[in-house]
Design a protein around this motif. Structure first.
Motif, PDB file in Angstrom:
ATOM      1  N   TRP A 153      34.371 -30.662 -18.882  1.00 62.21           N
ATOM      2  CA  TRP A 153      34.235 -31.524 -17.705  1.00 62.21           C
ATOM      3  C   TRP A 153      35.589 -32.039 -17.219  1.00 62.21           C
ATOM      4  O   TRP A 153      35.880 -32.029 -16.026  1.00 62.21           O
ATOM      5  N   PHE A 154      36.431 -32.486 -18.154  1.00 58.73           N
ATOM      6  CA  PHE A 154      37.728 -33.025 -17.747  1.00 58.73           C
ATOM      7  C   PHE A 154      38.628 -31.923 -17.191  1.00 58.73           C
ATOM      8  O   PHE A 154      39.292 -32.113 -16.164  1.00 58.73           O
TER       9      PHE A 154
ATOM     10  N   PHE B  26      32.799 -32.447 -22.996  1.00 63.45           N
ATOM     11  CA  PHE B  26      33.725 -33.383 -22.345  1.00 63.45           C
ATOM     12  C   PHE B  26      35.010 -32.673 -21.945  1.00 63.45           C
ATOM     13  O   PHE B  26      35.549 -32.905 -20.858  1.00 63.45           O
TER      14      PHE B  26
ATOM     15  N   THR C  71      36.234 -42.253 -20.854  1.00 60.55           N
ATOM     16  CA  THR C  71      35.178 -41.233 -20.922  1.00 60.55           C
ATOM     17  C   THR C  71      33.830 -41.822 -20.567  1.00 60.55           C
ATOM     18  O   THR C  71      33.030 -41.200 -19.857  1.00 60.55           O
TER      19      THR C  71
ATOM     20  N   GLY D  71      37.349 -30.831 -13.861  1.00 66.90           N
ATOM     21  CA  GLY D  71      37.578 -31.895 -12.888  1.00 66.90           C
ATOM     22  C   GLY D  71      38.994 -31.869 -12.344  1.00 66.90           C
ATOM     23  O   GLY D  71      39.218 -32.096 -11.149  1.00 66.90           O
TER      24      GLY D  71
ATOM     25  N   PHE E 205      33.553 -42.166 -16.819  1.00 63.15           N
ATOM     26  CA  PHE E 205      33.335 -40.882 -16.159  1.00 63.15           C
ATOM     27  C   PHE E 205      31.905 -40.395 -16.366  1.00 63.15           C
ATOM     28  O   PHE E 205      31.271 -39.869 -15.447  1.00 63.15           O
TER      29      PHE E 205
ATOM     30  N   HIS F 123      34.569 -42.443 -10.891  1.00 68.92           N
ATOM     31  CA  HIS F 123      34.599 -41.013 -11.184  1.00 68.92           C
ATOM     32  C   HIS F 123      35.785 -40.307 -10.537  1.00 68.92           C
ATOM     33  O   HIS F 123      36.428 -39.463 -11.157  1.00 68.92           O
TER      34      HIS F 123
ATOM     35  N   HIS G 116      32.168 -27.466 -13.872  1.00 73.12           N
ATOM     36  CA  HIS G 116      32.007 -28.920 -13.851  1.00 73.12           C
ATOM     37  C   HIS G 116      30.556 -29.329 -13.595  1.00 73.12           C
ATOM     38  O   HIS G 116      30.050 -30.277 -14.219  1.00 73.12           O
TER      39      HIS G 116
END
Length: 469
Positions: free
Chosen positions: A26-27, A23, A269, A30, A272, A461, A196
């Motif tokens: 990914w964040f 996570f 979360t 992003g 997303f 998203h 990502h």
């Protein structure tokens, strides 16, 4: 019940340790992608670095170029542009691209390393002295995943030897520069899109494995996240206070903060993860908002027939030259009517500025030889006719000339152009068509499920809702 709660907490704790790292990646990636995407050789720079077309050097007719190309039938697409300083026809057939020089009619042979180096030196003369051949890329590397090698052939990788560590990928079949990367763009590419999307080459080239990992990995992460929310809500006590009546949570210290923060950010979360998973269109739940190939061909046709072009390419270059120096001209048809289209190049010095980021100026030249009409936009009436050709079995409900984005057709910079004509139909799918007034193309198709996808994926998203985007 306590035993079940204890089991859920242990499962959440140990799976959360693993997934929280994913996570976090990914964040963080992003956020990088808000500002940086994969390396590219953008359309504005590609056009800016071509040499201008000179009408006097275009001695070969379009029909002769098709004949010399040796295609199995008429070309699917056709351009007149320059390779180095020479004019060249570029034709797309079933087996790939074929280039025929417009000055002497010679067919371009696959480029060797030195010829590719010459292409790079001509496009980037400021680095001609330091440019050098790196290698021949015969299969996808990290930055050419998804490149159509079957059409372009292998790619010569050229290092410019500049301070930015620029590398160019030159197609052997066409001499076109397919991609430009720099040290910075490669770094941000890794930190953003590659991380990502898990676009690491050894994994990404294994398409089905990569796809399943993203879809089912997102699903597993969603379950872990929902499990945490269930535990968090379960442990909240609204009637019985803790810590002397000052807390709704039975936890203390950092665990209390984790409890409260998890309830808040866990919801974000989950959204997303769900929207990211849906972006992969698992189980084909959405058809996507791209037009179907048959719909595109209903407007522009499946083949380019030079016999329809009464106005010669050389004369078309002269028409464009009255407004700007054309560097690439495309042969197009719109509902069977031929025309040429060209875009005004920006100066090389303006690359990277707002001037280059804006939609480029273009001109349309009617090519039937009857009326040399020059314009910039198709009319709403012409676009409505095209929309009805795409949907012959449905009736239009309304047609709206959009000079500003709506909730479904939108974008940044030059990635989406205005004006467009939006036509809504009365078919069972509730189809909406968006047609670009600049070139007559059908650029977007929305049906009921894609309009749901727009909010479930893009809205959740990317947070691109009208009051934020």
């Amino acid at each position: 019940m306590k035993r079940l709660l204890g089991l859920l907490i242990r499962v959440h704790r140990y799976t959360g340790v693993l997934f929280c790292l994913v996570f976090l990646a990914w964040f963080a990636s992003g956020l990088v992608m808000v500002f940086h995407r994969m390396p590219e050789y953008g359309a504005a720079e590609r056009l800016a670095r071509l040499a201008p077309l000179e009408a006097e050097r275009v001695g070969l007719t379009a029909a002769d170029a098709v004949a010399r190309a040796g295609l199995d039938g008429l070309p699917q697409r056709m351009f007149l542009l320059t390779l180095g300083t020479r004019p060249v026809y570029r034709l797309l057939g079933r087996q790939g691209w074929v280039s025929v020089f417009a000055d002497d009619g010679r067919v371009l042979e696959p480029l060797d390393a030195q010829a590719a180096l010459g292409v790079a030196r001509h496009a980037f003369p400021e680095h001609a002295a330091t440019a050098a051949v790196a290698d021949l890329v015969t299969e996808p590397d990290q930055w050419t995943i998804g490149h159509p090698f079957a059409l372009s052939g292998p790619l010569h990788r050229i290092r410019l030897g500049d301070a930015g560590g620029t590398e160019l990928y030159v197609e052997t079949a066409t001499g076109d520069i397919a991609l430009k990367t720099t040290r910075a763009s490669r770094l941000w590419g890794y930190a953003g899109p590659v991380l990502h999307w898990f676009y690491f080459r050894p994994l990404r080239v294994q398409g089905p494995i990569w796809y399943d990992l993203i879809v089912y990995g997102s699903l597993a992460g969603l379950v872990v996240c929902l499990l945490g929310l269930v535990i968090g809500v379960w442990r909240v006590s609204l009637r019985r206070r803790h810590a002397g009546g000052t807390s709704f949570s039975p936890y203390a210290g950092w665990m209390r903060w984790h409890h409260y923060a998890g309830l808040v950010f866990g919801v974000a979360t989950c959204t997303f993860l769900l929207s990211g998973m849906l972006s992969m269109v698992p189980w084909e739940w959405s058809p996507g908002n791209g037009p179907e190939p048959a719909q595109v061909l209903a407007i522009r046709g499946a083949r380019v027939d030079p016999a329809r072009f009464g106005l010669s390419p050389a004369d078309a270059v002269r028409e464009f030259a009255a407004e700007f120096a054309p560097k690439a001209v495309e042969f197009r048809t719109f509902l069977g009517r031929p025309f040429y289209i060209a875009y005004a190049p920006v100066p090389v010095a303006a690359l990277g500025t707002a001037v280059a980021a804006a939609a480029p100026r273009h001109l349309l030249v009617r090519a039937d030889g009857i009326d040399r009409q020059v314009g910039e936009l198709f009319s709403p009436e012409e676009l409505l006719e095209a929309a009805q050709a795409v949907m012959p079995d449905a009736a239009p409900v309304d047609a709206t000339w959009l000079t500003a984005f709506d909730a479904y057709y939108y974008g940044r910079g030059a990635e989406r152009r205005l004006p467009v004509l939006r036509v809504r139909f009365d078919d069972a799918d509730g189809t909406w068509l968006y047609l670009d007034a600049h070139d007559g193309n059908l650029v977007q198709r929305e049906v009921q499920r894609t309009r749901v996808e727009r909010w479930v994926y893009h809205g959740l998203h990317s947070l691109d809702v009208p009051w934020l985007y």
